[in-house]
Design an enzyme around this catalytic site. Structure first.
Site, short mmCIF file in Angstrom:
data_model
loop_
_atom_site.label_atom_id
_atom_site.label_comp_id
_atom_site.label_asym_id
_atom_site.label_seq_id
_atom_site.Cartn_x
_atom_site.Cartn_y
_atom_site.Cartn_z
CG ASN A 1 -8.40 -0.96 12.26
OD1 ASN A 1 -7.70 -1.54 12.04
ND2 ASN A 1 -9.32 0.22 11.78
CG ASP B 1 -0.28 -0.22 2.58
OD1 ASP B 1 1.01 -0.44 2.52
OD2 ASP B 1 -0.77 -0.61 3.24
CD GLU C 1 -8.57 1.26 8.19
OE1 GLU C 1 -8.46 0.42 8.84
OE2 GLU C 1 -7.91 2.32 8.04
CG HIS D 1 -5.60 -1.92 8.89
ND1 HIS D 1 -5.88 -0.43 9.52
CD2 HIS D 1 -4.43 -2.18 9.07
CE1 HIS D 1 -4.54 -0.10 9.58
NE2 HIS D 1 -3.58 -1.03 9.51
C1 GLP Z 1 -0.45 0.43 8.83
C2 GLP Z 1 -0.18 -0.13 7.56
C3 GLP Z 1 -0.16 -1.97 7.71
C4 GLP Z 1 0.33 -2.10 8.83
C5 GLP Z 1 -0.51 -1.49 10.03
C6 GLP Z 1 0.24 -1.94 11.35
O1 GLP Z 1 -1.51 1.40 8.80
N1 GLP Z 1 -0.98 0.20 6.36
O2 GLP Z 1 0.31 -2.44 6.48
O3 GLP Z 1 0.32 -3.62 9.15
O4 GLP Z 1 -0.56 -0.05 9.96
O5 GLP Z 1 1.54 -1.01 11.75
P1 GLP Z 1 2.38 -1.39 13.04
O6 GLP Z 1 3.05 -2.68 12.42
O7 GLP Z 1 3.27 -0.23 12.83
O8 GLP Z 1 1.69 -1.64 14.04
#
Ligand code: GLP
Length: 247
Positions: free
Chosen positions: A136, A67, A143, A138
């Protein structure tokens, strides 16, 4: 689903890197689906160390990221282009031409979405897709919603995601409100999916993940339908789960 519980983030990161190492030794021209966020950072550090020791090479690897924010330039320190360059690509022998991240500045996002999905197909799908999980539930930027998009699409970010990701920006208003993201179907093109969950903040969502059936309100729960998923958690993220033995 294969579940690995490691004592801490250090061990989890090494285990995740060893999975990639094994893949690259088996198939040096692997297609790696990569993720941003703090979860895979330790894995990237281990991969860089393995590369520097001559244990692995990325010379023939193609990478395809999950993404990118809409509206941030490649040089913006919070763009996922910048993240991948600084945290991995600048330190290994991957050919930058073979690294792919959605273009969040495209003036034709509809075309960008289709082209990105076609690229995944042209590469034959991801050999391994790395995923983190949002607080959440995702994955990528898919989402929780009543309906999930199948393929690469534009996603409006949930308030909770904007809040969670604001820790990386000067102020919450600077966080982009939308992103271009692989869909669940794009993620499912991977032959092997590796989900990394770490830290106490992820404990509630990991408990929900274990308790839930498949629901679009918990996008990560769709991973229960994929035939080859490895879930790597540290003890902190697993600490609310009483029963893991059935998985
Ligand atoms: C972001 C990314 C995800 C990621 C998630 C968790 O929003 N788009 O790909 O897995 O958040 O992030 P983190 O690993 O910093 O907790």
């Amino acid at each position: 689903m294969r579940i690995i519980i490691e004592d801490d983030y250090t061990k989890l990161s090494l285990t995740a890197a060893q999975i990639i190492q094994k893949q690259l030794l088996k198939k040096p021209d692997s297609v790696l689906g990569l993720a941003t966020g703090s979860s895979p950072l330790g894995m990237y550090k281990n991969l860089i160390a393995m590369y520097k020791k001559g244990l692995i090479s990325f010379k023939n690897v193609h990478s395809i990221n999950l993404d990118e924010y809409i509206g941030l330039s490649e040089n913006h320190p919070q763009s996922y282009h910048y993240f991948m360059a600084k945290k991995l690509f600048d330190h290994i022998d991957i050919d930058k031409k073979n690294t792919h991240i959605p273009n969040g500045l495209s003036c034709n996002l509809a075309e960008e979405m289709m082209a990105y999905e076609a690229l995944i197909d042209r590469l034959g799908g991801q050999d391994i897709q790395i995923l983190g999980i949002g607080e959440n539930g995702h994955i990528g930027f898919n989402e929780p919603a009543n309906k999930l998009e199948l393929f690469t699409h534009v996603e409006n970010l949930a308030e909770s995601t904007i809040k969670a990701n604001s820790r990386f920006f000067d102020k919450i208003d600077d966080v982009p409100k939308s992103a271009i993201s692989m869909g669940i179907g794009s993620i499912f093109k991977a032959k092997h999916i590796v989900l990394i969950a770490s830290g106490i903040k992820k404990a509630p969502i990991m408990k929900e993940f274990f308790d839930s059936t498949v629901s679009s309100l918990l996008p990560a729960s769709f991973l229960k339908l994929h035939k080859n998923v490895t879930l790597i958690m540290d003890k902190e993220s697993a600490n609310l789960i009483e029963e893991i033995k059935n998985y």
